[in-house]
Design an enzyme around this catalytic site. Structure first.
Site, PDB file in Angstrom:
ATOM      1  N   SER A 197      14.522  35.709 -41.684  1.00  0.00           N
ATOM      2  CA  SER A 197      15.030  34.675 -42.596  1.00  0.00           C
ATOM      3  C   SER A 197      14.174  33.428 -42.472  1.00  0.00           C
ATOM      4  O   SER A 197      13.292  33.326 -41.615  1.00  0.00           O
ATOM      5  CB  SER A 197      16.487  34.336 -42.267  1.00  0.00           C
ATOM      6  OG  SER A 197      16.553  33.576 -41.073  1.00  0.00           O
ATOM      7  N   SER A 200      15.110  30.455 -41.490  1.00  0.00           N
ATOM      8  CA  SER A 200      15.760  29.416 -40.682  1.00  0.00           C
ATOM      9  C   SER A 200      14.816  28.706 -39.715  1.00  0.00           C
ATOM     10  O   SER A 200      15.123  27.624 -39.237  1.00  0.00           O
ATOM     11  CB  SER A 200      16.938  30.011 -39.898  1.00  0.00           C
ATOM     12  OG  SER A 200      16.485  30.864 -38.873  1.00  0.00           O
ATOM     13  N   LYS A 257      16.034  31.040 -32.593  1.00  0.00           N
ATOM     14  CA  LYS A 257      16.189  29.605 -32.847  1.00  0.00           C
ATOM     15  C   LYS A 257      15.424  28.831 -31.765  1.00  0.00           C
ATOM     16  O   LYS A 257      14.929  29.407 -30.798  1.00  0.00           O
ATOM     17  CB  LYS A 257      17.654  29.177 -32.807  1.00  0.00           C
ATOM     18  CG  LYS A 257      18.598  29.956 -33.706  1.00  0.00           C
ATOM     19  CD  LYS A 257      18.388  29.697 -35.177  1.00  0.00           C
ATOM     20  CE  LYS A 257      19.328  30.544 -36.029  1.00  0.00           C
ATOM     21  NZ  LYS A 257      19.034  30.403 -37.480  1.00  0.00           N
ATOM     22  N   SER A 294      19.969  26.696 -41.713  1.00  0.00           N
ATOM     23  CA  SER A 294      20.001  27.456 -40.457  1.00  0.00           C
ATOM     24  C   SER A 294      21.435  27.531 -39.940  1.00  0.00           C
ATOM     25  O   SER A 294      22.073  26.499 -39.691  1.00  0.00           O
ATOM     26  CB  SER A 294      19.113  26.780 -39.405  1.00  0.00           C
ATOM     27  OG  SER A 294      19.245  27.426 -38.153  1.00  0.00           O
TER      28      SER A 294
END
Length: 247
Positions: free
Chosen positions: A41, A43, A104, A195
């Site tokens: 993705s 994010s 992340k 996110s």
């Protein structure tokens, strides 16, 4: 049994042994050292792009049950553990559903007070400095992100990286204060307005859920090109990202 047949059988058995040994070696490398991971993705834009293929350093933080294939419940916690650093990009298991991998940036260590106010990240009451750093346009169809403002943040340990601020008034721009519990971490995506991270349903990430630290991009395809579409590779390869260290 003729000598010719016996030689064929011996050769076949040798080939089988080589294949088994290669599979075992690959499993050991994947389990203990490096695991490939695909960015699913946007994010982590602009640091990591959809279509990046990275290696995750699994021995960076030691090992938990999530370091092993199928996550067998052989032990709890971590062994040979070492503490992650603020600013690391981490692959971890999604706490509400550990079957799912997330990636992340770690911004909060145990005991930290984390808050976002008017788009600015605060750590222990101090605003993380950020300066404009141009704009970003994505080649990802589901998140075009044309001319999105880029801001370079610098943490107190010197780690610096770019973030996106697509909307000045999104629900991600103002949060409550989070106090990171012992044995947990606070994660945020660099694409701050797009996110799902510790500000939302990810929550605090237990140390046991850490899989490893993102280390290097070994392959990268743009324009939503599937890995299976090899005939499109030459036109869509992001050549400048190959073997780029992740920071």
């Amino acid at each position: 049994m003729s000598e010719k047949v016996e030689k064929k059988q011996n050769a076949l058995w040798e080939n089988i042994k080589v294949i088994i040994q290669a599979l075992l070696l690959a499993m050991v490398i994947r389990t203990v050292f490096f695991q490939p991971f695909t960015i699913p993705s946007g994010s982590m834009m602009p640091t990591l792009l959809v279509g990046d293929y990275i290696f995750v350093n699994k021995f960076a933080y030691g090992y938990s049950k999530y370091s092993l294939p199928f996550s067998p419940d052989l032990f709890s916690g971590r062994i040979f553990s070492s503490e992650p650093k603020r600013g690391d990009i981490v692959v971890f298991r999604f706490p509400p559903n550990p079957q799912i991998d997330y990636i992340k940036r770690l911004v909060g260590l145990p005991g930290d007070h984390i808050q976002v106010k008017e788009g600015i990240l605060y750590i222990n009451g101090q605003a993380v400095p950020r300066v404009p750093d141009g704009t970003f346009t994505s080649d990802y169809r589901l998140d075009p992100g044309e001319d999105v403002p880029v801001y370079r943040e610098t943490l107190d340990d010197g780690v610096t990286y770019d973030t996106l601020d697509q909307s000045p008034n999104s629900r991600a721009d103002n949060t409550r204060e989070f106090i990171v519990p012992e044995g947990h971490y606070f994660m945020m995506g660099d694409n701050r307005d797009n996110s799902l991270d510790s500000r939302f349903d990810v929550g605090f990430v237990p140390a046991e859920n850490l899989v490893g630290r993102a280390s290097i991009i070994f392959f990268s395809l743009g324009n939503d090109t599937s890995f299976r579409e090899f005939w499109k590779w030459p036109a869509n390869m992001r050549w400048d990202r190959l073997f780029k260290v992740v920071e």
